[in-house]
Scaffold this motif. Structure first.
Motif, PDB file in Angstrom:
ATOM      1  N   ASP A   8       0.883  -1.149   0.000  1.00 41.26           N
ATOM      2  CA  ASP A   8       0.000   0.000   0.000  1.00 41.26           C
ATOM      3  C   ASP A   8       0.937   1.219   0.000  1.00 41.26           C
ATOM      4  O   ASP A   8       2.129   1.091   0.309  1.00 41.26           O
ATOM      5  CB  ASP A   8      -0.870  -0.041   1.268  1.00 41.26           C
ATOM      6  N   ASP A  10      -0.052   5.153   0.838  1.00 37.90           N
ATOM      7  CA  ASP A  10      -0.303   6.142   1.893  1.00 37.90           C
ATOM      8  C   ASP A  10      -0.199   5.490   3.269  1.00 37.90           C
ATOM      9  O   ASP A  10      -0.933   4.552   3.572  1.00 37.90           O
ATOM     10  CB  ASP A  10      -1.707   6.749   1.739  1.00 37.90           C
ATOM     11  N   GLY A  11       0.700   5.980   4.087  1.00 37.38           N
ATOM     12  CA  GLY A  11       0.826   5.450   5.442  1.00 37.38           C
ATOM     13  C   GLY A  11       1.762   4.260   5.564  1.00 37.38           C
ATOM     14  O   GLY A  11       2.038   3.807   6.669  1.00 37.38           O
ATOM     15  N   GLU A  17      -0.865   9.952   4.614  1.00 43.25           N
ATOM     16  CA  GLU A  17      -2.148   9.705   5.278  1.00 43.25           C
ATOM     17  C   GLU A  17      -2.570  10.925   6.097  1.00 43.25           C
ATOM     18  O   GLU A  17      -3.742  11.246   6.194  1.00 43.25           O
ATOM     19  CB  GLU A  17      -2.009   8.446   6.145  1.00 43.25           C
ATOM     20  N   GLU A 168       0.230  -3.228   4.764  1.00 40.67           N
ATOM     21  CA  GLU A 168      -0.961  -2.364   4.844  1.00 40.67           C
ATOM     22  C   GLU A 168      -1.079  -1.640   6.179  1.00 40.67           C
ATOM     23  O   GLU A 168      -0.794  -2.219   7.224  1.00 40.67           O
ATOM     24  CB  GLU A 168      -2.210  -3.228   4.681  1.00 40.67           C
ATOM     25  N   ASP A 169      -1.548  -0.383   6.130  1.00 41.52           N
ATOM     26  CA  ASP A 169      -1.775   0.366   7.379  1.00 41.52           C
ATOM     27  C   ASP A 169      -3.262   0.595   7.645  1.00 41.52           C
ATOM     28  O   ASP A 169      -3.620   1.194   8.657  1.00 41.52           O
ATOM     29  CB  ASP A 169      -1.077   1.729   7.334  1.00 41.52           C
TER      30      ASP A 169
HETATM   31 MG    MG Z   1      -2.609   3.231   3.541  1.00 39.61          MG
END
Ligand code: MG
Ligand code: BG6
Length: 214
Positions: A8, A10-11, A17, A168-169
């Protein structure tokens, strides 16, 4: 055996994020809706259009489809303003090192992001060259937690889902990875990412040895 890593963005690779959250909070405020960090966990990983629907439902506000498109455009304009100064030093610690290790040892690498701004960010951060496949908000129809984004990533890499690991976040992203039949390493708190196989605080904690142990 793990043959591919799907990230992933973003983050996980970069701290964008927080810019998404600031822009959503600003947009929600114009509608008289307050959103906090806890609510924001529901916005992570899902598409721009779904975020609008979640915020409106949260505030009990109704908007037409045309109005929703305008709101989405406004949020994205604010987000683009925030990332205008982003540059390669903003990549999270350990990311470039881990991607380099993976590449050197023949692992396949894909991006699996809900963001339509992913290609722009990869360029700005100068990490586009690591990704053999980029599946983003422009190439998928169903938002996470639907597994489409990761299944398309695995397909593009020519690797079976069971041989892929996802980083993943977002709660929705972890769910998407697990429904795709993939191993999932959560980036963040295990109390939030309860469905991840295990969690790390950031990619600086990842090594090839840890990957080989999976
Ligand atoms: Mg993310
Ligand atoms: C995800 C983010 O990666 O992309 C969400 O976690 C964001 O916060 C979503 O809303 C869509 O991004 P964009 O850039 O297409 O608006």
């Amino acid at each position: 055996m793990i043959q591919a890593c799907i990230f992933d963005m973003d983050g996980v690779l970069v701290s964008t994020e927080k810019y998404h959250f600031e822009a959503w909070q600003r947009l929600a405020a114009t509608l008289g809706i307050h959103i906090d960090e806890e609510f924001n966990e529901n916005l992570k990983g899902v598409s721009r259009a779904v975020c609008i629907d979640l915020i409106l439902a949260h505030g009990g506000v109704h908007k037409t489809e045309e109005e929703k498109r305008e709101l989405a455009a406004q949020k994205n304009a604010w987000f683009l303003e925030s990332i205008s100064h982003i540059n390669p030093v903003d990549v999270f610690p350990g990311v470039r090192e881990f991607l380099t290790q993976l590449q050197m040892h023949g692992y396949k690498i894909a991006l699996g992001s809900a963001s339509k701004n992913a290609p722009l960010l990869l360029e700005k951060l100068q990490i586009a060259q690591f990704f053999e496949a980029v599946i983003d908000g422009n190439s998928i129809e169903k938002a996470k937690p639907n597994p489409e984004v990761f299944l398309k990533g695995a397909e593009a890499l020519g690797v079976a889902p069971k041989n892929c690991v996802v980083f993943e976040d977002a709660i929705s992203g972890v769910q998407a990875a697990r429904s795709a039949g993939m191993y999932c390493i959560g980036v963040g708190s295990p109390a939030i990412l309860t469905q991840a196989n295990f969690c790390i605080q950031g990619l600086h904690e990842m090594t090839l040895e840890r990957l080989r142990e999976l």
